[in-house]
Each structure stands twice: as structure tokens, then as C-alpha cells.
Design a protein around this motif. Structure first.
Motif, PDB file in Angstrom:
ATOM      1  N   SER A 148       0.819  -1.217   0.000  1.00  0.00           N
ATOM      2  CA  SER A 148       0.000   0.000   0.000  1.00  0.00           C
ATOM      3  C   SER A 148       0.852   1.266   0.000  1.00  0.00           C
ATOM      4  CB  SER A 148      -0.965   0.008   1.187  1.00  0.00           C
ATOM      5  OG  SER A 148      -0.268   0.011   2.416  1.00  0.00           O
ATOM      6  N   MET A 149       2.048   1.221   0.611  1.00  0.00           N
ATOM      7  CA  MET A 149       2.903   2.409   0.579  1.00  0.00           C
ATOM      8  C   MET A 149       3.399   2.705  -0.834  1.00  0.00           C
ATOM      9  SD  MET A 149       3.047   3.761   3.608  1.00  0.00           S
ATOM     10  CE  MET A 149       1.311   3.316   3.597  1.00  0.00           C
ATOM     11  N   ILE A 150       3.521   1.660  -1.651  1.00  0.00           N
ATOM     12  CA  ILE A 150       3.938   1.852  -3.036  1.00  0.00           C
ATOM     13  C   ILE A 150       2.845   2.564  -3.830  1.00  0.00           C
ATOM     14  CG2 ILE A 150       4.427   0.632  -5.200  1.00  0.00           C
ATOM     15  CD1 ILE A 150       5.895  -1.469  -3.509  1.00  0.00           C
ATOM     16  N   THR A 151       1.626   2.055  -3.756  1.00  0.00           N
ATOM     17  CA  THR A 151       0.563   2.660  -4.567  1.00  0.00           C
ATOM     18  C   THR A 151       0.151   4.020  -4.026  1.00  0.00           C
ATOM     19  OG1 THR A 151      -1.201   1.511  -3.340  1.00  0.00           O
ATOM     20  CG2 THR A 151      -0.288   0.395  -5.278  1.00  0.00           C
ATOM     21  N   ARG A 152       0.319   4.242  -2.714  1.00  0.00           N
ATOM     22  CA  ARG A 152      -0.023   5.550  -2.145  1.00  0.00           C
ATOM     23  C   ARG A 152       0.898   6.637  -2.683  1.00  0.00           C
ATOM     24  NH1 ARG A 152      -0.871   5.950   4.270  1.00  0.00           N
ATOM     25  NH2 ARG A 152       1.264   6.717   4.408  1.00  0.00           N
ATOM     26  N   LYS A 153       2.091   6.258  -3.130  1.00  0.00           N
ATOM     27  CA  LYS A 153       3.019   7.221  -3.706  1.00  0.00           C
ATOM     28  C   LYS A 153       2.946   7.238  -5.234  1.00  0.00           C
ATOM     29  CE  LYS A 153       6.274   6.775   0.157  1.00  0.00           C
ATOM     30  NZ  LYS A 153       6.006   8.086   0.756  1.00  0.00           N
ATOM     31  N   ILE A 154       2.936   6.059  -5.836  1.00  0.00           N
ATOM     32  CA  ILE A 154       2.991   5.995  -7.292  1.00  0.00           C
ATOM     33  C   ILE A 154       1.691   6.464  -7.933  1.00  0.00           C
ATOM     34  CG2 ILE A 154       3.076   4.400  -9.248  1.00  0.00           C
ATOM     35  CD1 ILE A 154       5.278   2.919  -7.960  1.00  0.00           C
ATOM     36  N   ALA A 155       0.542   6.110  -7.345  1.00  0.00           N
ATOM     37  CA  ALA A 155      -0.743   6.447  -7.973  1.00  0.00           C
ATOM     38  C   ALA A 155      -0.926   7.957  -8.169  1.00  0.00           C
ATOM     39  CB  ALA A 155      -1.898   5.853  -7.174  1.00  0.00           C
ATOM     40  N   PRO A 156      -0.725   8.800  -7.139  1.00  0.00           N
ATOM     41  CA  PRO A 156      -0.872  10.236  -7.379  1.00  0.00           C
ATOM     42  C   PRO A 156       0.200  10.796  -8.305  1.00  0.00           C
ATOM     43  CG  PRO A 156      -0.070   9.852  -5.156  1.00  0.00           C
ATOM     44  CD  PRO A 156      -0.463   8.522  -5.711  1.00  0.00           C
ATOM     45  N   ALA A 157       1.405  10.227  -8.253  1.00  0.00           N
ATOM     46  CA  ALA A 157       2.468  10.693  -9.148  1.00  0.00           C
ATOM     47  C   ALA A 157       2.079  10.467 -10.602  1.00  0.00           C
ATOM     48  CB  ALA A 157       3.778   9.979  -8.827  1.00  0.00           C
ATOM     49  N   LEU A 158       1.615   9.264 -10.913  1.00  0.00           N
ATOM     50  CA  LEU A 158       1.210   8.967 -12.285  1.00  0.00           C
ATOM     51  C   LEU A 158      -0.015   9.772 -12.695  1.00  0.00           C
ATOM     52  CD1 LEU A 158       1.695   5.094 -12.465  1.00  0.00           C
ATOM     53  CD2 LEU A 158       3.292   6.900 -13.086  1.00  0.00           C
ATOM     54  N   ALA A 159      -0.946   9.931 -11.782  1.00  0.00           N
ATOM     55  CA  ALA A 159      -2.152  10.702 -12.085  1.00  0.00           C
ATOM     56  C   ALA A 159      -1.805  12.142 -12.418  1.00  0.00           C
ATOM     57  CB  ALA A 159      -3.112  10.649 -10.900  1.00  0.00           C
ATOM     58  N   ALA A 160      -0.798  12.687 -11.755  1.00  0.00           N
ATOM     59  CA  ALA A 160      -0.401  14.073 -11.987  1.00  0.00           C
ATOM     60  C   ALA A 160       0.396  14.247 -13.270  1.00  0.00           C
ATOM     61  CB  ALA A 160       0.433  14.569 -10.804  1.00  0.00           C
ATOM     62  N   GLY A 161       0.921  13.137 -13.822  1.00  0.00           N
ATOM     63  CA  GLY A 161       1.729  13.224 -15.031  1.00  0.00           C
ATOM     64  C   GLY A 161       3.215  13.094 -14.781  1.00  0.00           C
ATOM     65  N   CYS A 162       3.601  12.652 -13.576  1.00  0.00           N
ATOM     66  CA  CYS A 162       5.010  12.444 -13.244  1.00  0.00           C
ATOM     67  C   CYS A 162       5.440  11.028 -13.619  1.00  0.00           C
ATOM     68  CB  CYS A 162       5.245  12.648 -11.750  1.00  0.00           C
ATOM     69  SG  CYS A 162       4.878  14.309 -11.151  1.00  0.00           S
ATOM     70  N   THR A 163       6.734  10.835 -13.766  1.00  0.00           N
ATOM     71  CA  THR A 163       7.301   9.499 -13.876  1.00  0.00           C
ATOM     72  C   THR A 163       7.998   9.153 -12.564  1.00  0.00           C
ATOM     73  OG1 THR A 163       9.291  10.424 -14.905  1.00  0.00           O
ATOM     74  CG2 THR A 163       7.558   9.616 -16.374  1.00  0.00           C
ATOM     75  N   VAL A 164       8.238   7.850 -12.327  1.00  0.00           N
ATOM     76  CA  VAL A 164       8.653   7.404 -10.996  1.00  0.00           C
ATOM     77  C   VAL A 164       9.807   6.417 -11.063  1.00  0.00           C
ATOM     78  CG1 VAL A 164       7.898   6.248  -8.887  1.00  0.00           C
ATOM     79  CG2 VAL A 164       6.292   7.688 -10.142  1.00  0.00           C
ATOM     80  N   VAL A 165      10.736   6.584 -10.112  1.00  0.00           N
ATOM     81  CA  VAL A 165      11.759   5.579  -9.822  1.00  0.00           C
ATOM     82  C   VAL A 165      11.537   5.160  -8.371  1.00  0.00           C
ATOM     83  CG1 VAL A 165      14.209   5.090  -9.650  1.00  0.00           C
ATOM     84  CG2 VAL A 165      13.377   6.644 -11.430  1.00  0.00           C
ATOM     85  N   LEU A 166      11.228   3.889  -8.160  1.00  0.00           N
ATOM     86  CA  LEU A 166      10.878   3.386  -6.830  1.00  0.00           C
ATOM     87  C   LEU A 166      11.969   2.504  -6.265  1.00  0.00           C
ATOM     88  CD1 LEU A 166       8.634   2.802  -4.571  1.00  0.00           C
ATOM     89  CD2 LEU A 166       8.252   0.687  -5.862  1.00  0.00           C
ATOM     90  N   LYS A 167      12.283   2.728  -4.972  1.00  0.00           N
ATOM     91  CA  LYS A 167      13.140   1.816  -4.217  1.00  0.00           C
ATOM     92  C   LYS A 167      12.367   1.299  -3.011  1.00  0.00           C
ATOM     93  CE  LYS A 167      16.673   1.266  -0.923  1.00  0.00           C
ATOM     94  NZ  LYS A 167      15.767   0.259  -0.435  1.00  0.00           N
ATOM     95  N   PRO A 168      11.928   0.029  -3.024  1.00  0.00           N
ATOM     96  CA  PRO A 168      11.247  -0.537  -1.857  1.00  0.00           C
ATOM     97  C   PRO A 168      12.256  -0.983  -0.812  1.00  0.00           C
ATOM     98  CG  PRO A 168      11.416  -2.200  -3.564  1.00  0.00           C
ATOM     99  CD  PRO A 168      12.040  -0.941  -4.128  1.00  0.00           C
ATOM    100  N   ALA A 169      11.763  -1.286   0.385  1.00  0.00           N
ATOM    101  CA  ALA A 169      12.632  -1.791   1.453  1.00  0.00           C
ATOM    102  C   ALA A 169      13.244  -3.119   1.035  1.00  0.00           C
ATOM    103  CB  ALA A 169      11.826  -1.961   2.737  1.00  0.00           C
TER     104      ALA A 169
END
Length: 474
Positions: A148-169
């Protein structure tokens, strides 16, 4: 396994992911480092040029495809969470539902990014404020809610038009791999989402130093959050930080005691107390403290500890040996400072062939401010009961100098509830509610518990920048 520019990548450097309930290896995965991080950021920057130009409807449709795929795989996702994190399967299923809900919510919010028209101060001018995506976003997520911490960050980023680089624990990367499989099958354009698994210092240093990363979002400890902010200062990035908590839960003499006991049970022992908004200090009015302690201990002693994949388990393992050691030390310190253990108080003996990091759910009566648990976040299944005489006293003690994430209060007095809402210096306040978190509301703390918000329209705004335009009509 890494995911960069729409492709899965394996490296020679590997890491064994283990089940904290059994110590067994679940899977061996590839790790990335500096080179892969530089590549992922570059590809995200390239992808941003086109992704920012997509319409809200287009971005919404991509997110809805991911929602559909995750719904189809919800049982598998929950099992993955339990295997690598340890939480009971029922809690893991709730987390999967929450993760999907964030994607679903922001799929709709992608179509609701608005600007403003301002009243001009000159007849020959037209004034506007437009909102645009901030750019490439680096996201770092924790192990306690690995999906859930992943989608809580990625979902608004993508919705806004941003691209994402994710590092999980590093302790819980498999949930990230599974959700990125859904992103891949939803056919998001190459480079829009990228996954890096590896050492925090190596990946994080590239994220913070790169001028191409325009926002960093992090959930984790306050010391690491401070380091990320310091390291990002040279490139003046936008930042969202959801950091440590030390939540008080206050029970006044007029409260419904059974309701308040249930509130502590819900807040304290979910995910074995390994939650940033978990109750860490229970303040109970002197006149009802003994009754409250007895009732809380009675309920707590009935909680079932064990492997989260087994039926009927309420409390799973702590994430690792260090987490278990910290809980044991805090309980021993409480004993040394005249605390009385009403139930629990020791490492759980489950008679397993391979023992995990289990600790018995614990209630400590007669807690005091000299104990370590009064000032240190526990992140474990221990509920210390402090007593207080009046409202002014408990407000002063509940308001922590550094922490300010979540606080809870139980009272039947409406006026008192309104006063506590104002006086508790926390970003989230639950009045007769120990489960206040919902998708549409802002989540975040004040003071050293963080900056910025996640959730609802507030979370979307964190990935947008306002641009003022003055247009001469001459």
C-alpha cells in the motif's frame, strides 16, 4: 529483479528474501546499485517528456488497468505480503484492498487537475495559474506496508503526469515486484515506472544528488528522512516525508471503557505494533486506570501469536532480530522502572522447528516518564499504561517535542473532544476513533514526524507545481 524502461533486468548481485516467521528463504532476487539508478533516472526523464502530455483520461485508463490486474491477483498479493512481512493473512488482504483503492481513487483524480483564473489588476491583462507535474519522482517505501505504501506514492504521481523511480525496502521487495508486473501488463509506456532493489545508501545517494529527480518522497524513520533532506538540498527538490511517530491514546474518566480498550487493541497490535501511527503511549485517567488495565490485559492475553499464514493468528512476527531486541530491552527497562507486566512480557515460545522473531502481546501497568518507552518509538506489540490527573496535564505530556504524526482520544464529552482536537499537536487526530485513516483524507505529520501529505486531493497536490501566467491582451 529490477524493472527499468519497461524491461526486467537481472544482475549478478543477489539477495535472499526471508520469511520473518520461519527464517526460511522465500526467493533470491537481483540487486542494483549506482549504475542501474543512473539509468533508471535517465529513462524516467526521457519518458516524462511524453507522459506529461497525456490527458487525464489516458492516465486514468492506465491506472484502471492496473486496478483490474491487482483485483484479479489479490489473494496472491496478500500471500506475498504475509510471507515477506509476517503480518496475518487477514491484515495482508486489507492492505491489498487499500493499495488497490489508492490506485482507483487517483485514476479518478487524474481527470480533476484544475487551474485558476485570477482577477487582473490591469484591463489589458489576463492572469492564470496552471498546475503541471513536477517531473521525475524518486520514491522510497518501507517494509511494514510493502504494497500500500507503493501505490499511495505511485498512484498520485502517475495521475499528476510524473514518472517514478521506486526503491522498496530490501526486507520486502517481492510485493513491489508483483505490483510492477501489473504495471508492465497494463502496458504503461517505457520508463514511466522503474523499480530499483538494492542498498539504500547507494541508490538513495543517486536519487538525492541527481538534478533530474525533481521530487523525493519517503516513508521511514526520522533520522533517515533528515539525511535525505540534507542530501537533496544541493538540488532543491520538492519533498514529502512521512516519518516516525509516538502516538498517544488518551482515555478520560467519562469514556466508554470497553470502546477505549477496543481502540487500543485495534491501534496497538495490528501488524505487531509495527505501524507509524500505532499507539505507543496509553494515558488513562487515574480513577479508571486499574479497571482499564485489567480489561485490556484480558483481551490482549487472548491474541494468538504465530505464522501469519495460519488460521486464527492475530499477531505475527517482528521483522527481524534487531526489532525483537529493541522490544525486549524496552520491556526490561519498564520492569526496572517499577512497571508491572499484566500480560506478555517475554519472547513468544511457539515450539517451532525454525523460530521467527515473535514477542508476546504485552500490557504494562504503572508506566512512567522515566521509562525508555515514554520517549522512544517501540514498533512492537507493547502497550504501556500511564496515568494522569486532569486535562491540562495529559495534553502537556501527550504533546511530544519531536513527534507529531497521530494521536487518539476517548471521551463522551463533546466540548472536551473539540478541545482535544485543537490542542493535540499532531497531523492526525482520532476522537473515539482508533482507525481514522481513509483514502480521501490527508495522511502526514507535523514537527519531526514529517512534511507533506498523502491521500485524497492533498496527495495529488504534492506532485504538482503552480505556474503563474500573465497574458497581455493588447
Amino acid at each position: 529483479m529490477l524493472y527499468i524502461n519497461g524491461k526486467w533486468i537481472q544482475t549478478e548481485n543477489t539477495f535472499e528474501v526471508t520469511n520473518p516467521a520461519t527464517g526460511e528463504t522465500i526467493e533470491t532476487i537481483s540487486l542494483g546499485g549506482k549504475e542501474e539508478t543512473i539509468e533508471a533516472i535517465a529513462r524516467a526523464k526521457d519518458a516524462f517528456k511524453q507522459w506529461r502530455k497525456t490527458t487525464g483520461n489516458q492516465r486514468s485508463n492506465y491506472l484502471k488497468k492496473v486496478v483490474q490486474l491487482m483485483n484479479e491477483r489479490s489473494d496472491m498479493l496478500a500471500e506475498t505480503i504475509t510471507k515477506e512481512n509476517g503480518k496475518p493473512l487477514a491484515d495482508a488482504k486489507s492492505e491489498v484492498a487499500s493499495a488497490i483503492n489508492y490506485l482507483d481513487w487517483y485514476a479518478e483524480e487524474a481527470k480533476r487537475i484544475y487551474g485558476d483564473t485570477l482577477s487582473p489588476s490591469h484591463p489589458d491583462k489576463h492572469l492564470m495559474v496552471i498546475r503541471q507535474p513536477v517531473g521525475v519522482c524518486a520514491a522510497i517505501t518501507p517494509w511494514n506496508f510493502p504494497l500500500s505504501m507503493i501505490t499511495r506514492k505511485i498512484a498520485p504521481a502517475l495521475a499528476a503526469g510524473c514518472t517514478v523511480v521506486l526503491k522498496p525496502a530490501l526486507q520486502t521487495p517481492l510485493s513491489a515486484v508483483k505490483v510492477f508486473e501489473c504495471f508492465h501488463e497494463a502496458e504503461l509506456p517505457e520508463g514511466v515506472v522503474n523499480l530499483l532493489i538494492g542498498a539504500a545508501d547507494e541508490i538513495g545517494s543517486e536519487m538525492t544528488s541527481s538534478p533530474d529527480v525533481r521530487k523525493i518522497t519517503f516513508t521511514g524513520s526520522t533520522p533517515i528522512g533528515k539525511k535525505l533532506l540534507r542530501d537533496s538540498a544541493s538540488t532543491v527538490k520538492k519533498a514529502s516525508m512521512e516519518l516516525g511517530g509516538h502516538a498517544p491514546l488518551i482515555v478520560f474518566e467519562d469514556a466508554d471503557i470497553d470502546e477505549a480498550v477496543q481502540g487500543v487493541m485495534q491501534s496497538k497490535f495490528k501488524n505487531s505494533g509495527q505501524t507509524c501511527i500505532s499507539t505507543n503511549r496509553v494515558y488513562v485517567a487515574e480513577s479508571i486506570a486499574d479497571e482499564f488495565g485489567e480489561k485490556l490485559a484480558e483481551k490482549t492475553s487472548k491474541l494468538q501469536v504465530g505464522n501469519g499464514l495460519q488460521d486464527g493468528i492475530n499477531v505475527g512476527p517482528l521483522i527481524n532480530e534487531n526489532a525483537l531486541k529493541k522490544v525486549k530491552e524496552q520491556v526490561e527497562d519498564a520492569r526496572d522502572n517499577n512497571g508491572k507486566v499484566l500480560c506478555g512480557g517475554k519472547e513468544a515460545d511457539l515450539n517451532q522447528d525454525v523460530n521467527g522473531h515473535f514477542y508476546e502481546p504485552t500490557v504494562i501497568q504503572y508506566a512512567n516518564d522515566q521509562m525508555r518507552i515514554a520517549t522512544e518509538e517501540t514498533f512492537g506489540p507493547v502497550a504501556p499504561i500511564f496515568t494522569f490527573k486532569d486535562e491540562d496535564e495529559v495534553i502537556e505530556r501527550a504533546n511530544h517535542d519531536s513527534y507529531g504524526l497521530a494521536a487518539y482520544c476517548f471521551t463522551q464529552d463533546l466540548g472536551r473532544g473539540l478541545r482535544m482536537m485543537q490542542e493535540l499537536d499532531y497531523g492526525i487526530v482520532g476522537i473515539n476513533d482508533s482507525l481514522p485513516i481513509v483514502i480521501q483524507a490527508p495522511f502526514g505529520g507535523v514537527k519531526e514526524s514529517g512534511m507533506g501529505k498523502e491521500g485524497g486531493k492533498y496527495g495529488l497536490e504534492e506532485y504538482l507545481e503552480e505556474k503563474y501566467v500573465s497574458l497581455s491582451t493588447k
